[in-house]
Design a protein around this motif. Structure first.
Motif, PDB file in Angstrom:
ATOM      1  N   VAL A   1       0.831  -1.203   0.000  1.00  0.00           N
ATOM      2  CA  VAL A   1       0.000   0.000   0.000  1.00  0.00           C
ATOM      3  C   VAL A   1       0.867   1.255   0.000  1.00  0.00           C
ATOM      4  CG1 VAL A   1      -1.616   1.349   1.414  1.00  0.00           C
ATOM      5  CG2 VAL A   1      -2.019  -1.087   1.056  1.00  0.00           C
ATOM      6  N   MET A   2       1.949   1.228   0.770  1.00  0.00           N
ATOM      7  CA  MET A   2       2.858   2.377   0.829  1.00  0.00           C
ATOM      8  C   MET A   2       3.529   2.611  -0.528  1.00  0.00           C
ATOM      9  SD  MET A   2       4.481   1.734   4.631  1.00  0.00           S
ATOM     10  CE  MET A   2       5.448   3.229   4.795  1.00  0.00           C
ATOM     11  N   ALA A   3       3.834   1.529  -1.247  1.00  0.00           N
ATOM     12  CA  ALA A   3       4.411   1.662  -2.592  1.00  0.00           C
ATOM     13  C   ALA A   3       3.381   2.286  -3.543  1.00  0.00           C
ATOM     14  CB  ALA A   3       4.853   0.304  -3.114  1.00  0.00           C
ATOM     15  N   TYR A   4       2.116   1.870  -3.404  1.00  0.00           N
ATOM     16  CA  TYR A   4       1.042   2.452  -4.223  1.00  0.00           C
ATOM     17  C   TYR A   4       0.882   3.938  -3.916  1.00  0.00           C
ATOM     18  CZ  TYR A   4      -3.660   3.534  -5.867  1.00  0.00           C
ATOM     19  OH  TYR A   4      -4.738   4.124  -6.481  1.00  0.00           O
ATOM     20  N   ASP A   5       0.980   4.286  -2.631  1.00  0.00           N
ATOM     21  CA  ASP A   5       0.885   5.689  -2.226  1.00  0.00           C
ATOM     22  C   ASP A   5       1.985   6.526  -2.881  1.00  0.00           C
ATOM     23  OD1 ASP A   5       0.110   7.960  -0.320  1.00  0.00           O
ATOM     24  OD2 ASP A   5       2.202   7.592   0.244  1.00  0.00           O
ATOM     25  N   ARG A   6       3.214   6.022  -2.896  1.00  0.00           N
ATOM     26  CA  ARG A   6       4.330   6.744  -3.547  1.00  0.00           C
ATOM     27  C   ARG A   6       4.107   6.827  -5.059  1.00  0.00           C
ATOM     28  NH1 ARG A   6       5.840  10.311  -1.460  1.00  0.00           N
ATOM     29  NH2 ARG A   6       3.782  10.029  -0.532  1.00  0.00           N
ATOM     30  N   PHE A   7       3.545   5.768  -5.627  1.00  0.00           N
ATOM     31  CA  PHE A   7       3.251   5.757  -7.064  1.00  0.00           C
ATOM     32  C   PHE A   7       2.261   6.865  -7.416  1.00  0.00           C
ATOM     33  CE2 PHE A   7      -0.113   4.220 -10.007  1.00  0.00           C
ATOM     34  CZ  PHE A   7       0.578   4.348 -11.203  1.00  0.00           C
ATOM     35  N   VAL A   8       1.195   6.987  -6.642  1.00  0.00           N
ATOM     36  CA  VAL A   8       0.199   8.024  -6.897  1.00  0.00           C
ATOM     37  C   VAL A   8       0.791   9.409  -6.670  1.00  0.00           C
ATOM     38  CG1 VAL A   8      -2.043   8.970  -6.184  1.00  0.00           C
ATOM     39  CG2 VAL A   8      -1.725   6.495  -6.322  1.00  0.00           C
ATOM     40  N   ALA A   9       1.596   9.548  -5.585  1.00  0.00           N
ATOM     41  CA  ALA A   9       2.172  10.855  -5.255  1.00  0.00           C
ATOM     42  C   ALA A   9       3.099  11.376  -6.337  1.00  0.00           C
ATOM     43  CB  ALA A   9       2.923  10.758  -3.923  1.00  0.00           C
ATOM     44  N   ILE A  10       3.834  10.486  -6.993  1.00  0.00           N
ATOM     45  CA  ILE A  10       4.814  10.907  -8.000  1.00  0.00           C
ATOM     46  C   ILE A  10       4.234  10.887  -9.413  1.00  0.00           C
ATOM     47  CG2 ILE A  10       7.017  10.266  -9.084  1.00  0.00           C
ATOM     48  CD1 ILE A  10       7.936   9.360  -6.277  1.00  0.00           C
ATOM     49  N   CYS A  11       3.463   9.873  -9.741  1.00  0.00           N
ATOM     50  CA  CYS A  11       2.941   9.741 -11.105  1.00  0.00           C
ATOM     51  C   CYS A  11       1.644  10.519 -11.334  1.00  0.00           C
ATOM     52  CB  CYS A  11       2.721   8.269 -11.444  1.00  0.00           C
ATOM     53  SG  CYS A  11       4.224   7.276 -11.357  1.00  0.00           S
ATOM     54  N   TYR A  12       0.884  10.767 -10.268  1.00  0.00           N
ATOM     55  CA  TYR A  12      -0.366  11.516 -10.383  1.00  0.00           C
ATOM     56  C   TYR A  12      -0.409  12.602  -9.305  1.00  0.00           C
ATOM     57  CZ  TYR A  12      -1.778   7.620 -13.353  1.00  0.00           C
ATOM     58  OH  TYR A  12      -1.831   6.672 -14.353  1.00  0.00           O
ATOM     59  N   ALA A  13       0.633  13.408  -9.266  1.00  0.00           N
ATOM     60  CA  ALA A  13       0.809  14.396  -8.195  1.00  0.00           C
ATOM     61  C   ALA A  13      -0.359  15.367  -8.081  1.00  0.00           C
ATOM     62  CB  ALA A  13       2.109  15.168  -8.418  1.00  0.00           C
ATOM     63  N   LEU A  14      -0.898  15.822  -9.200  1.00  0.00           N
ATOM     64  CA  LEU A  14      -1.976  16.809  -9.169  1.00  0.00           C
ATOM     65  C   LEU A  14      -3.291  16.221  -8.657  1.00  0.00           C
ATOM     66  CD1 LEU A  14      -1.307  18.675 -12.549  1.00  0.00           C
ATOM     67  CD2 LEU A  14      -0.636  19.366 -10.238  1.00  0.00           C
ATOM     68  N   ARG A  15      -3.463  14.921  -8.767  1.00  0.00           N
ATOM     69  CA  ARG A  15      -4.702  14.265  -8.314  1.00  0.00           C
ATOM     70  C   ARG A  15      -4.483  13.471  -7.017  1.00  0.00           C
ATOM     71  NH1 ARG A  15      -6.480  10.540 -12.941  1.00  0.00           N
ATOM     72  NH2 ARG A  15      -8.221  10.194 -11.512  1.00  0.00           N
ATOM     73  N   TYR A  16      -3.313  13.641  -6.400  1.00  0.00           N
ATOM     74  CA  TYR A  16      -2.932  12.826  -5.240  1.00  0.00           C
ATOM     75  C   TYR A  16      -3.944  12.931  -4.099  1.00  0.00           C
ATOM     76  CZ  TYR A  16      -0.187  11.169  -1.252  1.00  0.00           C
ATOM     77  OH  TYR A  16       0.244  10.507  -0.135  1.00  0.00           O
ATOM     78  N   THR A  17      -4.298  14.158  -3.723  1.00  0.00           N
ATOM     79  CA  THR A  17      -5.214  14.325  -2.580  1.00  0.00           C
ATOM     80  C   THR A  17      -6.615  13.801  -2.876  1.00  0.00           C
ATOM     81  OG1 THR A  17      -5.663  16.583  -3.349  1.00  0.00           O
ATOM     82  CG2 THR A  17      -3.971  16.313  -1.640  1.00  0.00           C
ATOM     83  N   ILE A  18      -6.984  13.792  -4.153  1.00  0.00           N
ATOM     84  CA  ILE A  18      -8.309  13.259  -4.520  1.00  0.00           C
ATOM     85  C   ILE A  18      -8.295  11.734  -4.485  1.00  0.00           C
ATOM     86  CG2 ILE A  18     -10.039  13.121  -6.364  1.00  0.00           C
ATOM     87  CD1 ILE A  18      -9.011  15.874  -7.316  1.00  0.00           C
TER      88      ILE A  18
END
Length: 311
Positions: free
Chosen positions: A115-132
């Motif tokens: 899950v933590m790896a998925y979180d980093r993936f979203v944070a870096i690859c989809y930074a603008l949509r991360y909080t959503i």
């Protein structure tokens, strides 16, 4: 789970080939255990006390710290108890509990790293949509899911192990109750169950590792697209701590459960590293390379230092 065997207790023989070293091991393991509890508690306090750290990444790090406090607590208290000269006997129910909670917490951590790896993936690859994407609701579901599936896996492995009859030898050639050493004491053919257990224990970490590998492959590809060297360095630094923790977690799993020819002494040594040393190192890994955590830790330690004066 029904106990249909005549064995009502087991005797933990401890780490093989460490006779006459009980006093030294007691001091060493007690130190590891105390530092593990203190380190992870400080990480928890640092994250909870700083509003800047109330993000999905640190939410999952909080859960990892909780797991890292409970994980060594499954086997360490009993080990320290008999290393101090007390009885090595553990009840049948106590042995079942040790095995269940060891695999429950271990599997939960395995899912949590994914899950933590998925979180980093979203944070870096989809930074603008991360909080959503990583909303509070999604984070809560993912966190509860790691425990839920960890419980299912642990229940399956524990049931698989203790459905067998245990009617003769009760000396466990190890320092806590784990699947390989307990199966050796069964009064029945365990070859089929060993194969099922081997597949189950191997398949779950392998699946998680492949998902982590996929996440970080996409992360690396995205980082390489960043034009500024400073941006690439910052992106890599946020992932390096997690990668280090993953390697420390998976190497013992492979050495203990996926080797064709087990060695009791090597398994026990690696298991000690997995149970005590890795949970102790995780707070250092996640704080040394993180300026925000270090800053919050300094504030917590400063407040704790002045607490006696206020009292």
């Amino acid at each position: 789970m029904r106990n249909a065997s005549v064995v009502t207790e087991f005797i933990l023989l401890g780490i093989p080939h460490t006779e006459d070293l009980e006093a030294m091991l007691f001091v060493l393991f007690l130190s590891f255990y105390i530092f593990t509890l203190m380190g992870n508690l400080l990480i928890l306090l640092a994250i909870v006390s700083s509003t800047r750290l109330h993000t999905p990444m640190y939410f999952f790090l909080c859960k990892l710290s909780v797991c890292d406090m409970f994980f060594p607590s499954v086997s360490s208290p009993k080990m320290l108890f008999y290393l101090s000269g007390n009885s090595r006997v553990i009840s049948y129910a106590g042995c079942v509990s040790q095995l269940f909670f060891y695999h429950f917490l271990g599997c939960t951590e395995c899912f949590l790293y994914t899950v933590m790896a998925y979180d980093r993936f979203v944070a870096i690859c989809y930074a603008l949509r991360y909080t959503i994407i990583m909303s509070h609701r999604v984070c809560a579901i993912l966190a509860m899911g790691t425990s839920f599936f960890g419980c299912i896996q642990a229940t399956f492995l524990t049931t698989l192990t203790f459905q067998l009859p245990y009617c003769g030898p009760n000396e466990v050639d190890y320092y806590f109750c784990d699947i390989p050493v307990i199966l050796k004491l069964a009064c029945a053919d365990t070859s089929a169950l060993e194969m099922v257990g081997f597949i189950s224990v191997g398949l779950m970490p392998l699946s998680c590792f492949l998902l982590i590998l996929t996440s970080y492959s996409l992360i690396v590809y995205s980082i390489l697209q960043i034009r500024s060297a400073e941006g690439r360095r910052h992106a890599f630094s946020t992932c390096s701590a997690h990668l280090t923790a993953i390697l420390l977690f998976y190497m013992p799993v492979v050495l203990i459960y996926l080797r064709p020819t087990p060695s009791s002494w090597l398994d026990a040594t690696v298991q000690v590293l997995n149970n005590l040393v890795t949970p102790m190192l995780n707070p250092l890994i996640y704080s040394l390379r993180n300026k925000e955590v270090k800053s919050s830790l300094r504030k917590v330690l400063h407040q704790l230092a002045f607490l006696p004066e206020q009292l």
